[in-house]
Design a protein around this motif. Structure first.
Motif, PDB file in Angstrom:
ATOM      1  N   PRO A 295       1.248  -1.286   0.211  1.00  7.39           N
ATOM      2  CA  PRO A 295      -0.063  -0.081  -0.618  1.00  7.39           C
ATOM      3  C   PRO A 295       0.796   0.940   0.006  1.00  7.39           C
ATOM      4  O   PRO A 295       2.124   0.598   0.050  1.00  7.39           O
ATOM      5  N   ALA A 296       0.172   2.732  -0.447  1.00  8.21           N
ATOM      6  CA  ALA A 296       0.723   3.460  -0.173  1.00  8.21           C
ATOM      7  C   ALA A 296       1.803   3.624   0.671  1.00  8.21           C
ATOM      8  O   ALA A 296       3.074   4.388   0.787  1.00  8.21           O
ATOM      9  N   ASP A 297       1.382   3.712   2.005  1.00  7.20           N
ATOM     10  CA  ASP A 297       1.478   4.189   3.092  1.00  7.20           C
ATOM     11  C   ASP A 297       1.945   3.248   3.324  1.00  7.20           C
ATOM     12  O   ASP A 297       2.501   3.405   5.269  1.00  7.20           O
ATOM     13  N   GLY A 298       2.050   1.980   3.923  1.00 11.91           N
ATOM     14  CA  GLY A 298       3.110   1.137   4.084  1.00 11.91           C
ATOM     15  C   GLY A 298       1.783   0.414   4.833  1.00 11.91           C
ATOM     16  O   GLY A 298       2.836  -1.162   5.297  1.00 11.91           O
ATOM     17  N   ASN A 299       1.273  -0.075   4.465  1.00 15.15           N
ATOM     18  CA  ASN A 299       0.568  -0.272   5.537  1.00 15.15           C
ATOM     19  C   ASN A 299      -0.155  -1.353   5.445  1.00 15.15           C
ATOM     20  O   ASN A 299      -1.799  -1.088   4.302  1.00 15.15           O
ATOM     21  N   TYR A 300      -0.214  -2.640   5.954  1.00 11.82           N
ATOM     22  CA  TYR A 300      -0.494  -3.702   4.847  1.00 11.82           C
ATOM     23  C   TYR A 300      -2.131  -4.609   5.512  1.00 11.82           C
ATOM     24  O   TYR A 300      -2.338  -5.739   5.577  1.00 11.82           O
ATOM     25  N   ALA A 301      -2.503  -3.670   6.723  1.00 12.08           N
ATOM     26  CA  ALA A 301      -3.589  -3.757   7.477  1.00 12.08           C
ATOM     27  C   ALA A 301      -4.819  -4.453   6.528  1.00 12.08           C
ATOM     28  O   ALA A 301      -5.574  -5.194   7.002  1.00 12.08           O
ATOM     29  N   GLU A 302      -4.718  -4.220   6.054  1.00 10.43           N
ATOM     30  CA  GLU A 302      -6.290  -4.557   4.713  1.00 10.43           C
ATOM     31  C   GLU A 302      -6.045  -4.928   3.730  1.00 10.43           C
ATOM     32  O   GLU A 302      -6.935  -4.951   2.254  1.00 10.43           O
ATOM     33  N   THR A 303      -4.816  -5.905   3.667  1.00  9.93           N
ATOM     34  CA  THR A 303      -4.314  -6.931   2.413  1.00  9.93           C
ATOM     35  C   THR A 303      -5.134  -8.260   3.096  1.00  9.93           C
ATOM     36  O   THR A 303      -4.878  -8.439   4.293  1.00  9.93           O
ATOM     37  N   GLU A 304      -4.411  -8.812   2.298  1.00 13.82           N
ATOM     38  CA  GLU A 304      -4.475 -10.385   1.932  1.00 13.82           C
ATOM     39  C   GLU A 304      -3.576 -10.797   3.305  1.00 13.82           C
ATOM     40  O   GLU A 304      -3.172 -11.995   4.040  1.00 13.82           O
ATOM     41  N   ALA A 305      -2.299 -10.014   3.705  1.00 17.29           N
ATOM     42  CA  ALA A 305      -0.986 -10.182   3.909  1.00 17.29           C
ATOM     43  C   ALA A 305      -1.833 -10.528   6.060  1.00 17.29           C
ATOM     44  O   ALA A 305      -0.854 -10.409   6.744  1.00 17.29           O
ATOM     45  N   ARG A 306      -2.602  -9.169   5.786  1.00 11.55           N
ATOM     46  CA  ARG A 306      -2.554 -10.217   7.493  1.00 11.55           C
ATOM     47  C   ARG A 306      -3.576 -11.636   7.687  1.00 11.55           C
ATOM     48  O   ARG A 306      -3.211 -11.499   9.326  1.00 11.55           O
ATOM     49  N   ASN A 307      -3.721 -11.992   6.640  1.00 14.42           N
ATOM     50  CA  ASN A 307      -3.600 -13.060   7.498  1.00 14.42           C
ATOM     51  C   ASN A 307      -2.173 -13.835   7.981  1.00 14.42           C
ATOM     52  O   ASN A 307      -2.608 -14.698   8.875  1.00 14.42           O
TER      53      ASN A 307
END
Length: 327
Positions: A295-307
């Motif tokens: 993500p642009a801000d580097g925050n993966y919290a809303e992506t599949e990476a959260r799994n």
């Protein structure tokens, strides 16, 4: 009597010493495993029986052979039990020294007793002696057939036991994964930091997978909360801090000496935003999972990476966690 009349007991003494040298100098030698089988299952009982019954008339060959195996199986555990109540404990070196001493002492006693005997028993192997022991000429065809089957069964059992001991089943495969404080101990972790202040931990891996393994360590900075009413974990922020990789050969589990590390590295980090954070160290073998576009801000919290974090929490990914309070 001549020296050759004690060839069996002298052989036990020499082979016991040879085994000690093999274990000391060539611990992975195949001959050590084969010799160790006789060292544990035959030598102690044979030396003991020979010292107790030096006269030929006291026991026949078959009885001596059977008692040698049977008494060895009884003597070795008793020696182990005695060692358990000593400062040395049941370890390789004390067991090896104790059994070697037992074999040598009773072999020497057997030599002395045989030299003093009126009609000493001296082992010798020949087809005629075997037939005499088995009363072959007097036996019926059925008895002969049963004797042959019994001999084949005994030899097969010894061969099978030897194979199992010399080709042991690999133990459980696992990887040691740990983090230590900057002093190399499981203490003084950097759990209280100021924003922008550096913290250091030691990351360690030990490979017990019985094969070469390429390890990947993903380091994530995570801010999350747990809702006990719904039993759900909510990930608010999740930043990829770093990825490390190393290829390690397998090392055996050391149960005798002191534990030693295989691979360690210092990892220094800093957190810019105040709050309660968790530093997650995720361990992967051979392959690194593919991440979604950053993500642009580097925050993966809303992506599949959260799994990845959720799986780490559930224990399906080998992981470690460090709670850090940033002020």
């Amino acid at each position: 009597m001549e020296l050759r009349d004690y060839w069996d007991l002298i052989t036990i003494i020499l082979l016991s010493i040879i085994l000690d040298l093999l274990i000391l100098l060539y611990p992975d030698n195949l001959f050590r495993k084969v010799l160790g089988l006789a060292f544990v299952l035959f030598f102690p009982g044979y030396a003991f029986i020979t010292a107790l019954f030096p006269e030929r008339k006291e026991l026949d060959n078959i009885e001596r052979l059977a008692l040698s195996f049977g008494l060895s199986i009884a003597i070795v555990p008793l020696i182990g039990l005695a060692l358990n109540y000593t400062p040395w404990g049941i370890r390789l070196t004390p067991i090896l020294v104790s059994l070697t001493a037992f074999n040598i002492l009773f072999s020497i006693a057997g030599i002395y007793r045989r030299a003093s005997a009126v009609n000493p028993w001296i082992p010798g192997i020949s087809l005629e002696r075997i037939k005499e022991e088995l009363e072959w000429e007097k036996s019926s065809r059925l008895d002969k057939a049963l004797t042959v089957v019994l001999i084949i069964a005994i030899l097969s059992s010894i061969a099978t036991l030897g194979y199992v001991i010399t080709h042991p089943k690999p133990g459980e495969k696992f990887t040691e994964f740990y983090i230590l404080g900057p002093g190399g101990k499981a203490a003084d972790y950097p759990t209280e930091l100021f924003a922008g202040e550096n913290g250091t931990v030691i990351i360690g891996i030990v490979n017990h997978e019985y094969r070469n393994v390429t390890y990947y360590v993903q380091i994530w900075l995570v801010n999350l909360t747990y809702d006990s009413s719904t039993n759900q974990t909510h990930i608010h922020s999740m930043y990829l801090m770093d990825t490390l990789n190393v290829t390690l050969p397998p090392v055996p589990v050391n149960v005798e000496g002191n534990w030693t590390p295989q691979w360690e590295t210092n990892y220094t980090f800093s957190i810019e935003k105040p709050g309660r954070w968790q530093l997650w160290f995720l361990l992967f073998k051979d392959d690194l999972p593919e991440l979604p576009p950053a993500p642009a801000d580097g925050n993966y919290a809303e992506t599949e990476a959260r799994n990845l974090i959720l799986e780490a929490i559930n224990g399906t990914i080998q992981s470690l966690k460090l709670n850090v309070n940033v002020r």
